[in-house]
Design a protein around this motif. Structure first.
Motif, PDB file in Angstrom:
ATOM      1  N   LEU A   1      -3.743  -6.389  10.771  1.00  0.00           N
ATOM      2  CA  LEU A   1      -4.117  -5.972  12.177  1.00  0.00           C
ATOM      3  C   LEU A   1      -5.703  -6.380  12.282  1.00  0.00           C
ATOM      4  O   LEU A   1      -5.911  -6.898  13.776  1.00  0.00           O
ATOM      5  CB  LEU A   1      -3.230  -4.944  12.699  1.00  0.00           C
ATOM      6  N   LYS A   2      -7.340  -5.689  11.851  1.00  0.00           N
ATOM      7  CA  LYS A   2      -8.015  -5.558  12.232  1.00  0.00           C
ATOM      8  C   LYS A   2      -8.376  -7.097  12.112  1.00  0.00           C
ATOM      9  O   LYS A   2      -9.294  -7.491  12.865  1.00  0.00           O
ATOM     10  CB  LYS A   2      -8.560  -4.877  11.868  1.00  0.00           C
TER      11      LYS A   2
ATOM     12  N   GLU B   1      -6.661  -9.889  12.465  1.00  0.00           N
ATOM     13  CA  GLU B   1      -6.136 -10.832  13.036  1.00  0.00           C
ATOM     14  C   GLU B   1      -7.050 -10.511  14.203  1.00  0.00           C
ATOM     15  O   GLU B   1      -7.151 -11.430  15.255  1.00  0.00           O
ATOM     16  CB  GLU B   1      -4.861 -10.217  13.090  1.00  0.00           C
ATOM     17  N   GLY B   2      -8.120  -8.925  14.179  1.00  0.00           N
ATOM     18  CA  GLY B   2      -8.579  -8.743  15.753  1.00  0.00           C
ATOM     19  C   GLY B   2      -7.532  -9.008  16.783  1.00  0.00           C
ATOM     20  O   GLY B   2      -8.717  -8.307  18.057  1.00  0.00           O
ATOM     21  N   ASP B   3      -7.008  -8.224  17.340  1.00  0.00           N
ATOM     22  CA  ASP B   3      -5.775  -7.652  18.286  1.00  0.00           C
ATOM     23  C   ASP B   3      -5.917  -7.028  18.449  1.00  0.00           C
ATOM     24  O   ASP B   3      -5.463  -5.112  18.140  1.00  0.00           O
ATOM     25  CB  ASP B   3      -4.358  -8.101  18.279  1.00  0.00           C
ATOM     26  N   MET B   4      -7.604  -5.826  19.426  1.00  0.00           N
ATOM     27  CA  MET B   4      -7.242  -4.517  19.729  1.00  0.00           C
ATOM     28  C   MET B   4      -6.427  -3.542  19.831  1.00  0.00           C
ATOM     29  O   MET B   4      -6.356  -2.912  19.408  1.00  0.00           O
ATOM     30  CB  MET B   4      -8.483  -4.733  20.061  1.00  0.00           C
ATOM     31  N   VAL B   5      -5.706  -4.319  20.889  1.00  0.00           N
ATOM     32  CA  VAL B   5      -4.300  -3.544  21.461  1.00  0.00           C
ATOM     33  C   VAL B   5      -3.491  -3.008  20.607  1.00  0.00           C
ATOM     34  O   VAL B   5      -3.240  -1.897  20.222  1.00  0.00           O
ATOM     35  CB  VAL B   5      -3.598  -4.248  22.398  1.00  0.00           C
ATOM     36  N   ARG B   6      -3.233  -3.500  19.570  1.00  0.00           N
ATOM     37  CA  ARG B   6      -2.159  -3.535  18.086  1.00  0.00           C
ATOM     38  C   ARG B   6      -3.204  -2.123  17.429  1.00  0.00           C
ATOM     39  O   ARG B   6      -2.494  -1.478  16.486  1.00  0.00           O
ATOM     40  CB  ARG B   6      -1.722  -4.907  17.909  1.00  0.00           C
ATOM     41  N   VAL B   7      -4.478  -2.989  17.330  1.00  0.00           N
ATOM     42  CA  VAL B   7      -4.708  -2.183  16.259  1.00  0.00           C
ATOM     43  C   VAL B   7      -5.478  -0.902  16.714  1.00  0.00           C
ATOM     44  O   VAL B   7      -4.862   0.476  15.412  1.00  0.00           O
ATOM     45  CB  VAL B   7      -6.529  -2.110  16.284  1.00  0.00           C
ATOM     46  N   PHE B   8      -4.994   0.190  17.802  1.00  0.00           N
ATOM     47  CA  PHE B   8      -5.349   1.039  18.982  1.00  0.00           C
ATOM     48  C   PHE B   8      -3.758   1.795  18.330  1.00  0.00           C
ATOM     49  O   PHE B   8      -4.041   2.412  18.196  1.00  0.00           O
ATOM     50  CB  PHE B   8      -5.561   0.478  20.274  1.00  0.00           C
ATOM     51  N   ILE B   9      -2.399   0.868  18.537  1.00  0.00           N
ATOM     52  CA  ILE B   9      -1.243   1.437  18.776  1.00  0.00           C
ATOM     53  C   ILE B   9      -0.758   1.806  17.155  1.00  0.00           C
ATOM     54  O   ILE B   9      -0.256   2.880  17.092  1.00  0.00           O
ATOM     55  CB  ILE B   9      -0.588   0.732  19.204  1.00  0.00           C
ATOM     56  N   ALA B  10      -1.510   0.767  16.544  1.00  0.00           N
ATOM     57  CA  ALA B  10      -0.901   1.379  15.229  1.00  0.00           C
ATOM     58  C   ALA B  10      -2.468   2.408  14.609  1.00  0.00           C
ATOM     59  O   ALA B  10      -1.330   3.401  13.859  1.00  0.00           O
ATOM     60  CB  ALA B  10      -1.451   0.163  14.349  1.00  0.00           C
ATOM     61  N   ASP B  11      -3.302   2.248  14.934  1.00  0.00           N
ATOM     62  CA  ASP B  11      -3.894   3.762  14.443  1.00  0.00           C
ATOM     63  C   ASP B  11      -3.838   4.957  15.345  1.00  0.00           C
ATOM     64  O   ASP B  11      -3.408   5.718  14.271  1.00  0.00           O
ATOM     65  CB  ASP B  11      -5.275   3.676  15.323  1.00  0.00           C
ATOM     66  N   ALA B  12      -2.936   4.808  16.007  1.00  0.00           N
ATOM     67  CA  ALA B  12      -2.201   6.544  16.696  1.00  0.00           C
ATOM     68  C   ALA B  12      -1.309   6.585  15.787  1.00  0.00           C
ATOM     69  O   ALA B  12      -0.357   7.511  15.198  1.00  0.00           O
ATOM     70  CB  ALA B  12      -2.331   6.311  18.592  1.00  0.00           C
ATOM     71  N   LEU B  13      -0.184   4.871  16.268  1.00  0.00           N
ATOM     72  CA  LEU B  13       0.703   5.875  15.094  1.00  0.00           C
ATOM     73  C   LEU B  13       0.905   6.106  13.389  1.00  0.00           C
ATOM     74  O   LEU B  13       1.482   7.546  13.342  1.00  0.00           O
ATOM     75  CB  LEU B  13       2.071   4.613  14.813  1.00  0.00           C
ATOM     76  N   GLY B  14      -0.155   5.772  13.120  1.00  0.00           N
ATOM     77  CA  GLY B  14      -0.299   6.178  12.046  1.00  0.00           C
ATOM     78  C   GLY B  14      -0.816   7.805  11.796  1.00  0.00           C
ATOM     79  O   GLY B  14      -0.857   8.219  10.590  1.00  0.00           O
TER      80      GLY B  14
ATOM     81  N   GLY C   1       1.108   6.175   3.620  1.00  0.00           N
ATOM     82  CA  GLY C   1       1.075   5.155   2.600  1.00  0.00           C
ATOM     83  C   GLY C   1       0.465   4.136   2.544  1.00  0.00           C
ATOM     84  O   GLY C   1      -0.332   3.906   3.697  1.00  0.00           O
ATOM     85  N   GLU C   2       0.246   3.556   1.151  1.00  0.00           N
ATOM     86  CA  GLU C   2      -0.680   1.747   0.564  1.00  0.00           C
ATOM     87  C   GLU C   2      -0.651   0.896   1.755  1.00  0.00           C
ATOM     88  O   GLU C   2      -1.204   0.034   2.202  1.00  0.00           O
ATOM     89  CB  GLU C   2      -0.809   1.657  -0.406  1.00  0.00           C
ATOM     90  N   GLU C   3       1.483   0.891   1.983  1.00  0.00           N
ATOM     91  CA  GLU C   3       1.763  -0.278   2.522  1.00  0.00           C
ATOM     92  C   GLU C   3       1.312  -0.487   3.747  1.00  0.00           C
ATOM     93  O   GLU C   3       0.823  -1.815   5.255  1.00  0.00           O
ATOM     94  CB  GLU C   3       2.956  -0.742   2.852  1.00  0.00           C
ATOM     95  N   PHE C   4       1.000   1.009   4.647  1.00  0.00           N
ATOM     96  CA  PHE C   4       0.668   1.222   6.038  1.00  0.00           C
ATOM     97  C   PHE C   4      -1.044   1.010   5.837  1.00  0.00           C
ATOM     98  O   PHE C   4      -1.337   0.193   7.103  1.00  0.00           O
ATOM     99  CB  PHE C   4       1.217   2.885   6.301  1.00  0.00           C
ATOM    100  N   GLU C   5      -1.291   1.301   5.055  1.00  0.00           N
ATOM    101  CA  GLU C   5      -2.827   1.275   5.309  1.00  0.00           C
ATOM    102  C   GLU C   5      -3.010  -0.175   4.837  1.00  0.00           C
ATOM    103  O   GLU C   5      -4.293  -1.153   5.998  1.00  0.00           O
ATOM    104  CB  GLU C   5      -4.117   1.475   3.755  1.00  0.00           C
ATOM    105  N   THR C   6      -2.366  -1.465   3.695  1.00  0.00           N
ATOM    106  CA  THR C   6      -2.859  -2.406   4.585  1.00  0.00           C
ATOM    107  C   THR C   6      -2.805  -2.977   5.958  1.00  0.00           C
ATOM    108  O   THR C   6      -2.984  -4.386   6.194  1.00  0.00           O
ATOM    109  CB  THR C   6      -1.191  -3.398   3.052  1.00  0.00           C
ATOM    110  N   PHE C   7      -1.359  -2.687   6.483  1.00  0.00           N
ATOM    111  CA  PHE C   7      -0.702  -3.257   8.119  1.00  0.00           C
ATOM    112  C   PHE C   7      -2.261  -2.905   8.309  1.00  0.00           C
ATOM    113  O   PHE C   7      -1.940  -3.540   9.316  1.00  0.00           O
ATOM    114  CB  PHE C   7       0.238  -2.168   8.305  1.00  0.00           C
ATOM    115  N   GLN C   8      -2.533  -1.869   9.103  1.00  0.00           N
ATOM    116  CA  GLN C   8      -3.852  -1.696   9.703  1.00  0.00           C
ATOM    117  C   GLN C   8      -4.954  -2.338   9.338  1.00  0.00           C
ATOM    118  O   GLN C   8      -5.325  -2.953  10.193  1.00  0.00           O
ATOM    119  CB  GLN C   8      -4.501  -0.544   9.652  1.00  0.00           C
TER     120      GLN C   8
END
Length: 215
Positions: A97-98, A100-113, A87-94
């Motif tokens: 996060l990018k 904000e620059g928190d690469m750990v959260r970016v990595f987790i969100a990418d896997a979750l997506g 969904g578009e909401e998840f795309e916006t969320f990702q």
């Protein structure tokens, strides 16, 4: 055309699925990573609205899918064309996060997506099977452009067949789906078809998620 919007809980995601997508095939991640993953999941659960759509055709569209997929579709009496997206909401969320620059959260969100998109596709298959049960039909594995020798550029042939009903997914000139956490493709249907192991030994795509999961 069958279309449905789901909730996070309807996807039936297990945290082990997310950890495996992150590369933890045997051991679990450290406690800090687990806590961060739980926090992201709790956030996403509140607003996530993944979607799927599919329709059935009797004739195989004029795709250049290659021999691997054609063999798997052999014996099909009809074909389901599908799209699924986080969904578009998840795309916006990702994207946030990018920024904000928190690469750990970016990595987790990418896997979750990635897991969300695949679990959404699983629910699509369940809905598809319910719709063909009355015919005594079964279905094959699902196959997508970009895998098993089916070139990703074939998305340009697939998308117009949906006549605009694409769950909000758009296609770039380079055949990339947006939102990026989306899945599209084809499934064979019929009395004589069956689901088989993905033929990783014949496929040359080393980065396929099915190959990684099998490993």
């Amino acid at each position: 055309m069958t279309e449905k919007t789901l909730t996070y809980d309807e996807l039936r995601i297990n945290l082990a699925d997310v950890y495996e997508q992150m590369g933890y095939h045997e051991a679990e991640p450290d406690e800090a990573t687990q806590q961060e993953t739980l926090a992201i999941v709790d956030n996403v659960r509140r607003w996530l609205r993944p979607q799927f759509c599919f329709f059935v055709v009797r004739e195989l569209p004029a795709f250049d899918m290659g021999n691997i997929i054609l063999r798997q579709l052999r014996g099909s009496e009809a074909y389901a064309l599908f799209m699924c997206t986080a969904g578009e909401e998840f795309e916006t969320f990702q994207k946030r996060l990018k920024t904000e620059g928190d690469m750990v959260r970016v990595f987790i969100a990418d896997a979750l997506g990635s897991v969300i998109a695949e679990k959404c596709a699983d629910q699509m298959e369940n809905s598809l099977q319910l719709s063909i049960d009355k015919l005594g039909w079964k279905h094959t594995n699902r196959f997508s452009p970009g895998y098993c020798g089916w070139h990703v550029s074939e998305q340009q042939k697939l998308f117009p067949l949906f006549d605009g009903h694409t769950c909000g997914i758009t296609l770039t000139e380079s055949s990339l789906m947006v939102p990026i956490k989306s899945v599209s493709g084809i499934i064979g249907l019929g009395k004589e078809v069956r689901r088989l192991d993905y033929t990783c030994g014949l496929c040359t795509f080393e980065k396929c998620y099915k190959r990684k999961k099998k490993a």
